[in-house]
Design a protein around this motif. Structure first.
Motif, PDB file in Angstrom:
ATOM      1  N   PHE A   1       1.644   6.093 -13.168  1.00 16.47           N
ATOM      2  CA  PHE A   1       0.652   5.054 -12.913  1.00 16.47           C
ATOM      3  C   PHE A   1       0.828   3.874 -13.848  1.00 16.47           C
ATOM      4  CE2 PHE A   1      -1.461   8.428 -10.687  1.00 16.47           C
ATOM      5  CZ  PHE A   1      -2.130   7.770  -9.663  1.00 16.47           C
ATOM      6  N   VAL A   2       0.582   2.696 -13.287  1.00 16.15           N
ATOM      7  CA  VAL A   2       0.405   1.467 -14.050  1.00 16.15           C
ATOM      8  C   VAL A   2      -1.058   1.098 -13.799  1.00 16.15           C
ATOM      9  CG1 VAL A   2       1.144  -0.909 -14.405  1.00 16.15           C
ATOM     10  CG2 VAL A   2       2.803   0.808 -13.636  1.00 16.15           C
ATOM     11  N   TYR A   3      -1.896   1.500 -14.740  1.00 17.02           N
ATOM     12  CA  TYR A   3      -3.344   1.406 -14.595  1.00 17.02           C
ATOM     13  C   TYR A   3      -3.786   2.198 -13.358  1.00 17.02           C
ATOM     14  CZ  TYR A   3      -2.418  -2.077 -18.109  1.00 17.02           C
ATOM     15  OH  TYR A   3      -1.948  -2.701 -19.237  1.00 17.02           O
ATOM     16  N   ASP A   4      -4.282   1.569 -12.304  1.00 17.91           N
ATOM     17  CA  ASP A   4      -4.739   2.342 -11.138  1.00 17.91           C
ATOM     18  C   ASP A   4      -3.728   2.345  -9.989  1.00 17.91           C
ATOM     19  OD1 ASP A   4      -5.088  -0.315 -10.449  1.00 17.91           O
ATOM     20  OD2 ASP A   4      -6.948   0.012  -9.363  1.00 17.91           O
ATOM     21  N   GLN A   5      -2.599   1.692 -10.152  1.00 14.94           N
ATOM     22  CA  GLN A   5      -1.546   1.671  -9.132  1.00 14.94           C
ATOM     23  C   GLN A   5      -0.491   2.706  -9.510  1.00 14.94           C
ATOM     24  OE1 GLN A   5      -1.424  -0.152  -6.315  1.00 14.94           O
ATOM     25  NE2 GLN A   5      -3.309  -1.263  -6.745  1.00 14.94           N
ATOM     26  N   GLY A   6      -0.171   3.601  -8.592  1.00 19.20           N
ATOM     27  CA  GLY A   6       0.764   4.667  -8.915  1.00 19.20           C
ATOM     28  C   GLY A   6       1.909   4.776  -7.933  1.00 19.20           C
ATOM     29  N   TYR A   7       2.925   5.525  -8.364  1.00 21.14           N
ATOM     30  CA  TYR A   7       4.068   5.798  -7.490  1.00 21.14           C
ATOM     31  C   TYR A   7       4.563   7.214  -7.731  1.00 21.14           C
ATOM     32  CZ  TYR A   7       6.833   4.510 -11.645  1.00 21.14           C
ATOM     33  OH  TYR A   7       7.360   4.427 -12.908  1.00 21.14           O
ATOM     34  N   LEU A   8       5.092   7.794  -6.667  1.00 21.61           N
ATOM     35  CA  LEU A   8       5.607   9.154  -6.686  1.00 21.61           C
ATOM     36  C   LEU A   8       7.030   9.129  -6.155  1.00 21.61           C
ATOM     37  CD1 LEU A   8       5.306  12.297  -6.745  1.00 21.61           C
ATOM     38  CD2 LEU A   8       4.457  12.105  -4.397  1.00 21.61           C
ATOM     39  N   PRO A   9       8.002   9.557  -6.959  1.00 18.33           N
ATOM     40  CA  PRO A   9       9.374   9.626  -6.458  1.00 18.33           C
ATOM     41  C   PRO A   9       9.479  10.687  -5.363  1.00 18.33           C
ATOM     42  CG  PRO A   9       9.317   9.789  -8.867  1.00 18.33           C
ATOM     43  CD  PRO A   9       7.914   9.896  -8.378  1.00 18.33           C
ATOM     44  N   LEU A  10      10.083  10.310  -4.235  1.00 20.10           N
ATOM     45  CA  LEU A  10      10.316  11.221  -3.119  1.00 20.10           C
ATOM     46  C   LEU A  10      11.815  11.426  -2.946  1.00 20.10           C
ATOM     47  CD1 LEU A  10       7.800   9.572  -0.625  1.00 20.10           C
ATOM     48  CD2 LEU A  10       7.409  11.615  -2.014  1.00 20.10           C
ATOM     49  N   GLU A  11      12.218  12.096  -1.882  1.00 23.85           N
ATOM     50  CA  GLU A  11      13.639  12.315  -1.614  1.00 23.85           C
ATOM     51  C   GLU A  11      14.289  11.041  -1.099  1.00 23.85           C
ATOM     52  OE1 GLU A  11      13.811  15.549   1.130  1.00 23.85           O
ATOM     53  OE2 GLU A  11      13.250  17.034  -0.372  1.00 23.85           O
ATOM     54  N   ASN A  12      15.609  10.980  -1.221  1.00 28.51           N
ATOM     55  CA  ASN A  12      16.427   9.879  -0.701  1.00 28.51           C
ATOM     56  C   ASN A  12      16.004   8.510  -1.230  1.00 28.51           C
ATOM     57  OD1 ASN A  12      17.899  11.747   0.844  1.00 28.51           O
ATOM     58  ND2 ASN A  12      16.393  11.606   2.502  1.00 28.51           N
ATOM     59  N   GLU A  13      15.603   8.469  -2.498  1.00 22.90           N
ATOM     60  CA  GLU A  13      15.227   7.227  -3.171  1.00 22.90           C
ATOM     61  C   GLU A  13      14.061   6.495  -2.517  1.00 22.90           C
ATOM     62  OE1 GLU A  13      18.470   4.783  -4.433  1.00 22.90           O
ATOM     63  OE2 GLU A  13      19.194   6.376  -5.746  1.00 22.90           O
ATOM     64  N   PHE A  14      13.157   7.246  -1.915  1.00 22.63           N
ATOM     65  CA  PHE A  14      11.914   6.687  -1.414  1.00 22.63           C
ATOM     66  C   PHE A  14      10.825   6.943  -2.440  1.00 22.63           C
ATOM     67  CE2 PHE A  14      14.016   6.677   2.668  1.00 22.63           C
ATOM     68  CZ  PHE A  14      13.458   5.571   3.288  1.00 22.63           C
TER      69      PHE A  14
ATOM     70  N   PRO B   1      -0.829  -2.823  -0.191  1.00 26.19           N
ATOM     71  CA  PRO B   1      -2.110  -3.483   0.099  1.00 26.19           C
ATOM     72  C   PRO B   1      -3.177  -2.555   0.695  1.00 26.19           C
ATOM     73  CG  PRO B   1      -0.494  -4.057   1.769  1.00 26.19           C
ATOM     74  CD  PRO B   1       0.226  -3.251   0.725  1.00 26.19           C
ATOM     75  N   LYS B   2      -2.755  -1.435   1.275  1.00 25.85           N
ATOM     76  CA  LYS B   2      -3.722  -0.536   1.924  1.00 25.85           C
ATOM     77  C   LYS B   2      -3.951   0.747   1.128  1.00 25.85           C
ATOM     78  CE  LYS B   2      -2.889  -2.450   6.418  1.00 25.85           C
ATOM     79  NZ  LYS B   2      -2.611  -2.261   7.815  1.00 25.85           N
ATOM     80  N   ASP B   3      -3.578   0.736  -0.138  1.00 24.92           N
ATOM     81  CA  ASP B   3      -3.826   1.836  -1.080  1.00 24.92           C
ATOM     82  C   ASP B   3      -2.983   3.083  -0.869  1.00 24.92           C
ATOM     83  OD1 ASP B   3      -5.653   0.093  -2.138  1.00 24.92           O
ATOM     84  OD2 ASP B   3      -7.398   1.118  -1.315  1.00 24.92           O
ATOM     85  N   LYS B   4      -2.107   3.100   0.145  1.00 25.77           N
ATOM     86  CA  LYS B   4      -1.194   4.231   0.318  1.00 25.77           C
ATOM     87  C   LYS B   4      -0.082   3.795   1.263  1.00 25.77           C
ATOM     88  CE  LYS B   4      -1.118   9.177   1.141  1.00 25.77           C
ATOM     89  NZ  LYS B   4      -1.871  10.359   1.543  1.00 25.77           N
ATOM     90  N   THR B   5       1.162   3.831   0.767  1.00 25.63           N
ATOM     91  CA  THR B   5       2.299   3.419   1.581  1.00 25.63           C
ATOM     92  C   THR B   5       3.585   3.991   0.996  1.00 25.63           C
ATOM     93  OG1 THR B   5       3.328   1.508   2.649  1.00 25.63           O
ATOM     94  CG2 THR B   5       2.756   1.241   0.347  1.00 25.63           C
ATOM     95  N   LYS B   6       4.702   3.716   1.651  1.00 25.60           N
ATOM     96  CA  LYS B   6       6.016   4.134   1.164  1.00 25.60           C
ATOM     97  C   LYS B   6       6.884   2.906   0.989  1.00 25.60           C
ATOM     98  CE  LYS B   6       6.819   8.754   3.031  1.00 25.60           C
ATOM     99  NZ  LYS B   6       7.678   9.533   3.935  1.00 25.60           N
ATOM    100  N   THR B   7       7.822   3.014   0.060  1.00 28.01           N
ATOM    101  CA  THR B   7       8.818   1.965  -0.136  1.00 28.01           C
ATOM    102  C   THR B   7      10.085   2.607  -0.679  1.00 28.01           C
ATOM    103  OG1 THR B   7       9.184  -0.255  -1.020  1.00 28.01           O
ATOM    104  CG2 THR B   7       8.162   1.338  -2.509  1.00 28.01           C
ATOM    105  N   THR B   8      11.106   1.796  -0.866  1.00 25.91           N
ATOM    106  CA  THR B   8      12.372   2.317  -1.375  1.00 25.91           C
ATOM    107  C   THR B   8      12.578   1.876  -2.824  1.00 25.91           C
ATOM    108  OG1 THR B   8      13.587   0.366  -0.642  1.00 25.91           O
ATOM    109  CG2 THR B   8      13.431   2.222   0.909  1.00 25.91           C
ATOM    110  N   LYS B   9      13.430   2.612  -3.491  1.00 23.56           N
ATOM    111  CA  LYS B   9      13.770   2.269  -4.868  1.00 23.56           C
ATOM    112  C   LYS B   9      14.424   0.888  -4.919  1.00 23.56           C
ATOM    113  CE  LYS B   9      16.105   3.999  -8.961  1.00 23.56           C
ATOM    114  NZ  LYS B   9      16.828   5.126  -9.564  1.00 23.56           N
ATOM    115  N   SER B  10      15.296   0.603  -3.955  1.00 19.27           N
ATOM    116  CA  SER B  10      15.976  -0.693  -3.958  1.00 19.27           C
ATOM    117  C   SER B  10      14.984  -1.839  -3.776  1.00 19.27           C
ATOM    118  CB  SER B  10      17.063  -0.738  -2.891  1.00 19.27           C
ATOM    119  OG  SER B  10      16.515  -0.539  -1.610  1.00 19.27           O
ATOM    120  N   ARG B  11      13.936  -1.639  -2.997  1.00 20.96           N
ATOM    121  CA  ARG B  11      12.918  -2.682  -2.820  1.00 20.96           C
ATOM    122  C   ARG B  11      12.178  -2.926  -4.124  1.00 20.96           C
ATOM    123  NH1 ARG B  11       9.035  -4.607   1.146  1.00 20.96           N
ATOM    124  NH2 ARG B  11       8.275  -6.494   0.143  1.00 20.96           N
TER     125      ARG B  11
END
Length: 116
Positions: free
Chosen positions: A95-108, A60-70
């Protein structure tokens, strides 16, 4: 000379540039024309729409972290995205249109929103 409706074959009355005899025929004709003729297209659009909603809800705030399981528990499908952005250092954002994700370490995953 009588013009015929391309949908029902009925007589067209009214303006000289009118193409259909009624709104019903116009809508029916265009619905048939624009119908996703292949399940692949319809299913892919549904996956993209679902992935977009998940990313938008979790970020919701345009930049955050989450887990793969979530992401997986929300129903996210990692095989469906619209583009890949590779930075100068070789980091790949999906990216899915303007929403993107970057794989990080430990499945984050870092979730970002592309700004114009």
């Amino acid at each position: 000379m009588h013009r015929k409706c391309p949908e029902c074959g009925g007589k067209i009355l009214g303006r000289s540039d009118k193409k259909f005899c009624s709104d019903y025929c116009r809508n029916a004709f265009n619905n048939k024309l624009n119908k996703d003729s292949k399940n692949l297209i319809r299913n892919t659009n549904n996956y993209l729409r679902k992935n977009y909603r998940i990313l938008e809800r979790l970020n919701p705030k345009d930049k955050t972290k989450t887990t793969k399981s979530r992401l997986i528990s929300e129903g996210f499908d990692f095989q469906h995205f619209t583009s890949i952005y590779t930075t100068k250092t070789g980091t790949m954002y999906y990216f899915v249109y303007d929403q993107g994700y970057l794989p990080l370490e430990n499945e984050f995953y870092a979730l970002v929103k592309r700004t114009s």
